[in-house]
Design a protein around this motif. Structure first.
Motif, PDB file in Angstrom:
ATOM      1  N   TYR A 107      -2.746   5.043  11.029  1.00 42.40           N
ATOM      2  CA  TYR A 107      -2.994   4.145   9.892  1.00 42.40           C
ATOM      3  C   TYR A 107      -2.105   4.540   8.714  1.00 42.40           C
ATOM      4  O   TYR A 107      -1.460   3.687   8.102  1.00 42.40           O
TER       5      TYR A 107
ATOM      6  N   LEU B 122       0.739   2.065   7.138  1.00 39.31           N
ATOM      7  CA  LEU B 122       0.798   1.667   5.722  1.00 39.31           C
ATOM      8  C   LEU B 122       2.196   1.905   5.153  1.00 39.31           C
ATOM      9  O   LEU B 122       2.706   1.114   4.359  1.00 39.31           O
TER      10      LEU B 122
ATOM     11  N   VAL C 222       0.362  -5.715   7.722  1.00 43.86           N
ATOM     12  CA  VAL C 222      -0.051  -4.628   6.838  1.00 43.86           C
ATOM     13  C   VAL C 222      -0.480  -5.184   5.472  1.00 43.86           C
ATOM     14  O   VAL C 222      -1.298  -4.592   4.777  1.00 43.86           O
TER      15      VAL C 222
ATOM     16  N   ASP D 194      -4.101  -5.603   5.081  1.00 45.21           N
ATOM     17  CA  ASP D 194      -4.928  -4.409   5.176  1.00 45.21           C
ATOM     18  C   ASP D 194      -5.762  -4.222   3.917  1.00 45.21           C
ATOM     19  O   ASP D 194      -5.331  -4.531   2.805  1.00 45.21           O
TER      20      ASP D 194
ATOM     21  N   ASN E  19      -4.209  -2.610   0.932  1.00 44.49           N
ATOM     22  CA  ASN E  19      -3.219  -3.422   0.226  1.00 44.49           C
ATOM     23  C   ASN E  19      -3.869  -4.587  -0.517  1.00 44.49           C
ATOM     24  O   ASN E  19      -3.502  -4.900  -1.644  1.00 44.49           O
TER      25      ASN E  19
END
Lengths: 778, 487
Positions: free
Chosen positions: B126, B130, B170, B173, B176
């Protein structure tokens, strides 16, 4: 078995890749391991106090400072064991829970402290004042032999033909000795047990164990209560690899004794370092051998002794050293052979089961003499191998007098030799080594033939409990344990296939001694063979009842009833599965069955060294290429090609995972995993900072694993599959031999490299230096 | 200087603010998560920062942005997290509330077997995702260096890592989507105060700034300084040593600058943070940096700590000695500068008074006309502690050795210069004969130990061979094993 080759329309039947049943829980952190369970109110924590002497009489054991420490409720010693202070293998009486008057290895449990928190227990355990009268100790095979060679259990002998005459008649002979190290399991979840006391003499133990029935037996033995008072539950382990076959007994027994004494739930979880110090490992071996062979490298006689560092007690050392001898032939025929084992007593932790169970050590010894022959004759070791492979109709009798009837090693090796382009690459490597000053390469292609079955015939049995509920959902339980190998999903796939229902209708439940009794360890690669068959047997019993029900209810002959994907066909009438089951329920059909299986056709007479210990063999081969830095001995595995036989795979995704993982674990054993004791007998490599299992960048840069898809078990195993847990471990022998070849290049391959294991960078460099000296005649 | 004091440690855990007004000085993040918060997705595998089963992601404010890096919860003290955002596996969710793309890829590619290491792998992947949604295999291997798996042989995990971005963007996510709020929250936690928090076994102090640190240490000269906790964490988890009072310094002294041919960095700079500067200015040290611990350890551990703890097998002192580094020590307002090689006096003994701390390190860059080589030798190539480590700075002019500074770790009780070897090289032609003639001098410089990492004989032989390597590489190019060519 008529459905064998049907393409099932159900989701999640056999022979298809299927995800691990707990995969979604693993990744989200919701798969529950014992330390993750919500503790019952008032749970206490136990911690072990370990000896700091390798061999000594206990002069005094002052536990008052431990008792007085904050949070401590009490201390347990041998005197607090209500039943027997003993977790030995049956009949041995050589392994106490707590040492009484004498300690026999550095790290042996002396006592346990019970406190309100684990931290408090751990801090308190360090406060014990212990003094010893030190006694002489022997740490390894050499020292044990020098001290008189006491054994922890009788050795075994396998003999066939006339070794003396065969050796004398051979044109060439080679004698040698090889050492290979042990291995820590390094399961990521360490040992743990949680015991919850019940009414009367009852106790429930959650144990991270591969052998719930033995934990049940040992806990009962320690508490002095019958087995029916003890329920052992195992949902999953965070890895086992053999390290939780017998070694869980200690923790379960201590937790149970404490739980009954204090009337509260008790959990025990050693720190990683204590786990590694206080529990057994793979056996280290010293192999002394003499081999006679002809000018083609064909073996005429083998005479070898396999001596093992067993530790202070027998544990499983008998069957482990037996299995070393059973695999000292690997895939090769010996016209005359004598193999002896020497299970030596040492003042180290008692060594135990570990994937392969002595088999890898037997094979490493065997491949060493193959290598010796090749270098002596100046030939490619692969040619020596091929010259000695078991035949199909002759030259097929093993040293234990079992005839090999399912031999496919020739085809496996031929296919891999071609697909890996072994011959050309070997020539290229030899050319490269001629001009490369620092970097040296090596390549090797080695075979594996591994015997499947417990050599203790009684262990080859299994049970399963299958319930079909009124809504058509199925509850599956069996005696096998899940340690990550995918056993649960494989057995569930078998059940889905039997009933012809989607896999998601099968609920997998925790292994529990209260549901399926008298189970064998989930070990010897036997999990799916035994439990898959037991579950299928349960399913067949229920199906028989369902067929009889349909015959009565619909007045049809037996062959008019068939189990089709998610339905039952009666004549040409389709009954939805759940509806059909509900009708059966209403007609009072028993929808639950206990299944059973015992492996047929096997027997073993250890005293005579004769019999049929194995139901069948699994085969495989690997070709490994390495590059070695001849200045430091550091190395990297460049490429590995594997072709492995799992028969007709129950689940190719799981099986490939077992092969990849087994290979890397075997590679770790033979390369960077080194156990090191200091001169006080203390194991100093007892955590990942000092004990180095492979990391991701140790994986071969090219790693191509394929199943021998054409293979089907010749024995009628569950859906013609083969066991997969252990055999791939030994594919990593190819890495050791490739490293040896790279080292041998400095002496132009004229001297057998004879590199011992593990081939750490140090051992590789020292081998290179020795070969350089020998080549220069120094 | 009078500073306002706060008596709570504050940080965000997943979506929640955590505020602790009582805290044991040795409470680890892992125990806090598992025992105090009953967040049991994060596992304990080794309790020493080597297996990665306890990997979490820690976000910290860094120049107006929040930077998330993986860390080992098992050896991290809770107090180190003041002002940070801790993200555990429980926080991962997909856009639809189901599995996160990293998790779904791991499931679909059969990346878990026993599953116990898996949450740690998921968190490392993870962190990688990122930072880098489409990683190469070398980048994946680097991100997973600090995670051990005993079941899978890693291959399926690497395959999963390559596929993650097929499972989601991403940008979707949670970290974010909520980035602005997180920044606002973390910024609000920075109140510029000294933190003093009490536990039953003593107190923890988080100084507000470096001057405050100097003041705190003058009053508590016996305090345990904790920067990355990659060593002190083991004092707690393995030796159960009493470490109070604890003074946290990892949030201080984080400056890195390059000026006048030197890199100067604060003692609190982590390996991860200084990496780019090192890679730009001393590329010969890149391989070494990639072999120090795993990603988690490099995100936590500091070079100041690596120096100050005085280990004979610390990885940075030999190259820094070879480069002629100097350390600035500070006590109160008084500073002094010590040559690094003189900082190490004997085993366990450094030239550091009570109450004094390492403030910064100044490293001269190797000259364009100098050879500089650093070679670490270990049992396992990555994530292993040094058996022997040699650093060589050699100047050859007109075929003659004009200067040689050689330093080794793992060969003596301290990181140490090979002065006899240096002397045997200087003034001689740079030839194999000169090198071979100098090899015997190693025995004058070093009498290494035998232990579980290596025998004395091996250390000596490998050390000599490293000098040969330096020579060979000047005449025929790189001769050591390189797993992945650096792009």
């Amino acid at each position: 078995m008529t459905a064998l080759d049907n393409k099932p329309a159900i989701r999640g039947g056999v022979h298809v890749p299927q995800k691990h049943d707990s995969g979604h829980k693993h990744v989200s952190g919701t798969a529950e391991y014992i330390d993750d369970m919500v503790e019952p109110a008032g749970t206490l924590h136990a911690y072990l106090g370990l000896s700091t002497s390798a061999h000594g009489e206990i002069v005094s054991l002052d536990l008052e400072p431990v008792r007085r420490a904050p949070g401590v409720l009490g201390v347990l010693t041998a005197d607090d064991v209500p039943g027997h202070n003993d977790i030995s293998q049956p009949g041995k009486h050589d392994e106490p829970i707590f040492a009484e008057t004498r300690v026999e290895f550095f790290g042996q449990p002396l006592f346990a402290v019970v406190a309100t928190t684990r931290e408090a227990a751990r801090r308190a355990a360090k406060l014990a004042q212990v003094s010893y009268t030190e006694l002489p100790f022997a740490l390894d095979v050499g020292a044990a032999r020098a001290a008189g060679g006491a054994l922890v259990t009788p050795g075994m002998k396998l003999e066939r033909g006339d070794v003396t005459a065969g050796m004398a008649a051979a044109r060439n002979r080679v004698k040698g000795s090889m050492e290979m190290g042990g291995q820590d399991h390094f399961y990521l979840e360490g040992h743990i047990a949680l015991a919850i006391p019940g009414e009367d003499d009852e106790v429930t133990v959650h144990s991270s164990t591969q052998h719930p029935s033995e934990v049940q037996h040992m806990v009962g033995h320690a508490l002095g209560v019958p087995s029916n008072a003890v329920n052992v539950v195992v949902r999953r382990m965070g890895g086992g690899f053999g390290g939780k076959e017998t070694q869980s007994n200690l923790f379960a027994a201590v937790a149970a004794i404490a739980a009954k004494k204090f009337g509260r739930a008790v959990k025990i979880r050693p720190d990683r370092d204590d786990d590694m110090i206080a529990t057994g490992k793979r056996h280290d071996f010293v192999v002394d051998y003499e081999v006679g062979y002809d000018d083609e490298g064909r073996i005429e006689a083998v005479d070898a002794v396999f001596a093992a560092r067993c530790g202070f007690s027998a544990d499983l050392s008998g069957p482990v050293t037996d299995r070393a001898l059973f695999h000292a032939d690997n895939a090769y025929y010996y016209p005359n052979v004598r193999l002896k084992s020497e299970p030596l007593k040492t003042n180290t932790v008692s060594n135990t089961a570990f994937r392969g169970f002595g088999g890898p050590q037997g094979m490493v010894g065997c491949e060493r003499w193959i290598e010796d022959i090749a270098y002596a004759l100046g030939k490619d070791p692969l040619d020596i191998r091929k010259a000695n492979f078991y035949g199909d109709t002759d030259r097929n009798l093993t040293p234990y007098h079992q005839t090999v009837t399912d031999n496919i090693i020739g085809r496996v090796v031929d296919e891999l030799e071609a697909s890996s382009d072994y011959r050309r690459r070997r020539e290229d490597i030899i050319a490269f080594n001629r001009t490369s000053r620092v970097l040296k390469r090596g390549i090797a292609l080695t075979p594996v033939k591994f015997g499947i079955s417990f050599t203790m015939t009684a262990f080859n049995q299994a049970g399963a409990l299958v319930h079909v509920y009124r809504d058509g959902s199925i509850h599956l339980n069996h005696g096998g344990t899940e340690m990550g190998q995918g056993l649960y999903v494989k057995v569930a796939q078998v059940l889905a296939d039997c009933f012809q229902i989607d896999l998601d209708k099968v609920k997998i439940t925790a292994t529990t001694t209260g549901k399926v009794p008298n189970t064998s360890a989930t070990a010897a690669s036997s999990g799916s063979d035994l439990n898959g068959m037991a579950a299928a047997n349960a399913a067949e019993q229920i199906k028989d009842r369902l067929v009889r029900f349909a015959m009565n209810k619909f007045s049809v002959p037996e062959d008019a009833v068939s189990f089709e994907p998610n339905c039952v066909m009666v004549g040409n009438q389709r009954h939805d599965w759940a509806d059909f089951i509900d009708q059966a329920y209403l007609a009072r059909v028993q929808l639950s069955a206990a299944g059973f299986y015992k492996t047929p056709d096997i027997h073993w007479d250890r005293a005579a060294g004769k019999g049929q210990p194995f139901y069948y063999f699994a085969y495989g081969a690997a070709c490994s290429e390495v590059v070695v830095d001849s200045l430091t001995g550091e190395y990297m595995v460049e490429r590995v090609d594997v072709l492995h036989d799992v028969g007709k795979s129950l689940n190719p995704a799981i099986d490939i995972g077992q092969i990849e993982g087994g290979f890397i674990q075997g590679m770790g054993w033979l390369t960077t995993e080194e156990l090191w004791w200091d001169d006080k007998g203390q194991l100093r490599t007892h955590a990942p900072s000092t004990y180095k299992i492979p990391v991701v960048s140790d994986v071969p840069k090219i790693f191509d694993v394929k199943l021998a898809e054409w293979s089907a078990n010749t024995a009628p195993t569950i859906r013609r599959s083969k066991a997969v847990g252990e055999p791939p471990f030994m594919l990593a022998l190819s890495v050791l031999e490739a490293l040896s070849m790279a080292a041998a290049s400095v002496a132009d391959y004229k001297i057998a490299p004879r590199m011992d294991a593990p081939a750490t960078p140090e051992r590789v460099l020292m081998t290179i230096e020795r070969l350089r000296r020998e080549a220069a005649g120094r | 200087m009078i500073l306002e004091t706060r008596t709570t440690v504050r940080f965000y855990l997943n979506g929640d603010l955590v505020e602790l007004d009582a805290l044991e000085p040795d409470r680890t993040l892992l125990d806090f998560l598992r025992l105090d918060r009953v967040l049991r997705g994060t596992k304990e595998g080794c309790a020493e920062g080597d297996c990665g089963a306890c990997t979490v992601i820690v976000g910290r404010m860094d120049g107006g942005v929040v930077r998330y890096l993986p860390a080992n919860a098992c050896i991290m003290l809770v107090s180190m997290l003041d002002g940070a955002h801790v993200v555990t596996v429980e926080h991962l969710k997909g856009a639809d509330g189901g599995l996160h793309p990293v998790q779904q890829a791991m499931v679909d590619y059969h990346g878990s077997q026993c599953g116990f290491c898996t949450p740690g792998f998921v968190m490392s992947l993870y962190g990688l995702w990122l930072a880098n949604p489409s990683p190469s295999v070398p980048e994946i291997e680097k991100a997973l260096q600090g995670n051990l798996c005993r079941c899978t042989g890693y291959a399926p995990i690497v395959r999963a890592a390559q596929a993650v971005s097929n499972y989601g963007s991403v940008l979707e996510d949670v970290l974010n989507r909520e980035r602005d709020a997180i920044i606002a929250n973390l910024t609000a936690l920075r109140d510029g105060r000294r933190v003093v928090v009490e536990g039953t076994r003593g107190k923890t102090i988080i100084p507000a700034n470096v001057d405050d640190l100097a003041a705190v240490l003058e009053g508590l000269p016996e305090a345990t300084l904790v920067a990355g906790a990659t060593d002190v964490g083991l004092w707690v988890t393995k030796f159960m040593r009493e470490i109070a009072p604890v003074v946290i310094v990892g949030h201080l002294m984080g400056e890195v600058s390059v000026e006048d041919g030197r890199i100067v960095f604060g003692a609190g700079v982590s390996y991860a943070r200084v990496f780019e500067t090192i890679a730009t200015h001393i590329p010969q040290m890149v391989e070494l940096f990639d072999r120090i611990g795993g990603v988690q350890v490099r995100a936590m551990g500091t070079i100041g700590g690596n120096i100050a703890n005085g280990s004979p097998i610390g990885d940075t002192p030999p190259p820094l000695i070879a480069l002629g580094a100097e350390v600035t020590l500070r006590k109160g307002d008084r500073r002094r500068v010590v040559r690094l090689e003189e900082f190490f006096i004997a085993y366990g003994k450094q030239d550091r008074e009570k109450g004094e701390f390492v403030e910064s390190v100044s490293v001269p860059l190797p000259g364009a006309d100098e050879l500089f080589g650093v070679h670490k030798v270990t049992k396992r190539r990555e994530e292993d502690i040094t058996a022997t480590l040699g650093a060589f700075r050699i100047k050859v002019a007109d075929g003659v050795v004009a200067g040689a500074v050689i330093a080794f770790g793992g060969m003596a009780a301290t990181p140490k210069r090979a002065r006899a070897v240096e002397a045997a090289l200087i003034g001689k032609p740079w030839t194999l004969e000169t090198v071979e003639a100098a090899l015997d001098k190693f025995e004058e410089d070093f009498q290494p130990l035998t232990d579980w990492r290596a025998s004395a004989d091996y250390r000596m032989l490998a050390a000599k061979n490293l000098l040969k390597r330096v020579y060979f590489e000047t005449i025929e190019g790189p001769s050591h094993i390189v797993r992945h060519e650096v792009a």
